[in-house]
Design a protein around this motif. Structure first.
Motif, PDB file in Angstrom:
ATOM      1  N   ARG A   1       0.854  -1.187   0.000  1.00  0.00           N
ATOM      2  CA  ARG A   1       0.000   0.000   0.000  1.00  0.00           C
ATOM      3  C   ARG A   1       0.890   1.237   0.000  1.00  0.00           C
ATOM      4  O   ARG A   1       1.638   1.486   0.948  1.00  0.00           O
ATOM      5  N   ASN A   2       0.838   1.977  -1.090  1.00  0.00           N
ATOM      6  CA  ASN A   2       1.545   3.265  -1.225  1.00  0.00           C
ATOM      7  C   ASN A   2       3.064   3.150  -1.108  1.00  0.00           C
ATOM      8  O   ASN A   2       3.743   4.102  -0.716  1.00  0.00           O
TER       9      ASN A   2
ATOM     10  N   SER B   1      -3.832   1.428  -2.736  1.00  0.00           N
ATOM     11  CA  SER B   1      -2.877   2.530  -2.789  1.00  0.00           C
ATOM     12  C   SER B   1      -3.547   3.747  -3.416  1.00  0.00           C
ATOM     13  O   SER B   1      -4.455   3.627  -4.241  1.00  0.00           O
ATOM     14  N   GLU B   2      -3.091   4.933  -3.029  1.00  0.00           N
ATOM     15  CA  GLU B   2      -3.708   6.160  -3.549  1.00  0.00           C
ATOM     16  C   GLU B   2      -3.587   6.229  -5.058  1.00  0.00           C
ATOM     17  O   GLU B   2      -4.489   6.733  -5.739  1.00  0.00           O
TER      18      GLU B   2
ATOM     19  N   ASN C   1     -10.861  -0.412  -1.880  1.00  0.00           N
ATOM     20  CA  ASN C   1     -10.956   0.077  -0.502  1.00  0.00           C
ATOM     21  C   ASN C   1      -9.978  -0.697   0.363  1.00  0.00           C
ATOM     22  O   ASN C   1      -9.839  -1.915   0.211  1.00  0.00           O
ATOM     23  N   ASN C   2      -9.313   0.027   1.250  1.00  0.00           N
ATOM     24  CA  ASN C   2      -8.302  -0.591   2.101  1.00  0.00           C
ATOM     25  C   ASN C   2      -8.921  -1.633   3.024  1.00  0.00           C
ATOM     26  O   ASN C   2      -9.852  -1.351   3.767  1.00  0.00           O
TER      27      ASN C   2
END
Length: 308
Positions: free
Chosen positions: A15-16, A45-46, A72-73
């Motif tokens: 994630r990111n 991730s954004e 969605n996370n």
């Protein structure tokens, strides 16, 4: 990949951290002697990482790689559970996205333990810098191969069938303490963790997505959740209040040391327990008292000696 039945599934959640995960994946070229697949989940991730990853990894890895994305996370426990469900191999190599292999020998040694010791459900790898020097925060501060109470998520090998049979990680945890809680349930079934201090994974400990205060509060909350899920009633009645009191002190000390405003105090923990208690109680399955006794004994790091 030539085979539809890989011997090893390498599972990475990210994630990111696109640069970190590219470095992690490229280290898997060390495993060319093993038939393996790679499963990567981008946990919301954004900016989607797939377009960054595919051009940047070694071409020999592309055919082995499957990339999935959450809009969605969902958190580490849920994402790692999904990776296990998607995997095809009998053994899972979990790596943090900010980790990378130091050598193929580390994976080979861990696989050997799982193959020759049917009572071992998971192998904990050690974390090191790029030179192989061990870092603080190991599963145990021990220099010999031993049984350990838990593994740590930066690098571990698990039996896939056992992991799925036990239900994987508790997804309510979101992050922190999911590995020890799983290991207690595994121990209750008669399976152990072996720690290999000589089997290193490089761990860079990226600051992206890390927050010490969040880690402190989530650790306490999830330990309380684990007590409700697993502990015999007499133990749970005492351990939950004690964990909250200990958290109050640690939280106060951290905020004072770093001169920051106190937040997420005991009231936050209590609210989390109250809000989630119906679901926690519904899934409660108390482990045996003997399991907690064995857990305590294993903390003394008995040497791992495989059967002849």
């Amino acid at each position: 990949m030539n085979s539809t039945s890989p011997a090893l599934s390498v599972c990475v959640a990210s994630r990111n951290r696109p640069d970190d995960v590219i470095r992690c994946l490229n280290s898997l070229t060390l495993l060319q002697h093993v038939e393996f697949e790679i499963l990567l989940i981008d946990d919301a991730s954004e900016a989607p990482i797939v377009d960054r990853v595919l051009p940047a990894i070694d071409p020999i890895l592309v055919d082995r790689l499957q990339v999935f994305r959450h809009e969605n996370n969902k958190g580490i426990p849920a994402t790692r559970n999904e990776l296990a469900e998607r995997a095809k191999a009998p053994y899972l190599l979990y790596l943090d996205d900010d980790a990378q292999l130091l050598s193929a020998e580390s994976v080979d040694n861990a696989l050997t333990v799982l193959k020759i010791s049917p009572e071992v459900g998971a192998v904990a790898l050690s974390q090191s810098d790029e030179t192989g020097k061990l870092l603080p925060g190991q599963p145990l501060a021990i220099e010999y191969r031993c049984y350990a109470p838990t593994f740590v998520g930066y690098g571990s090998l698990l039996r896939r069938d056992l992991f799925l049979e036990l239900g994987g990680y508790r997804e309510m945890f979101a992050a922190y303490y999911e590995e020890p809680e799983f290991c207690k349930r595994m121990l209750d079934r008669g399976f152990y963790v072996v720690y290999l201090p000589d089997a290193c994974v490089i761990h860079y400990k990226s600051p992206i997505g890390r927050n010490n205060l969040v880690a402190l509060r989530n650790n306490c909350r999830n330990k309380c959740f684990a007590a409700i899920y697993n502990e015999p009633s007499a133990m749970m009645v005492f351990s939950v209040p004690l964990r909250i009191l200990l958290y109050v002190y640690k939280h106060w000390a951290y905020c004072r040391q770093h001169k920051i405003k106190s937040e997420f105090g005991a009231s936050w923990i209590v609210r989390e327990i109250q809000q989630n208690l119906p679901a926690l109680w519904r899934d409660r399955r108390a482990l045996k008292w003997s399991t907690y006794y064995k857990w305590h004994k294993i903390k003394q790091a008995p040497a791992y000696q495989p059967a002849d």
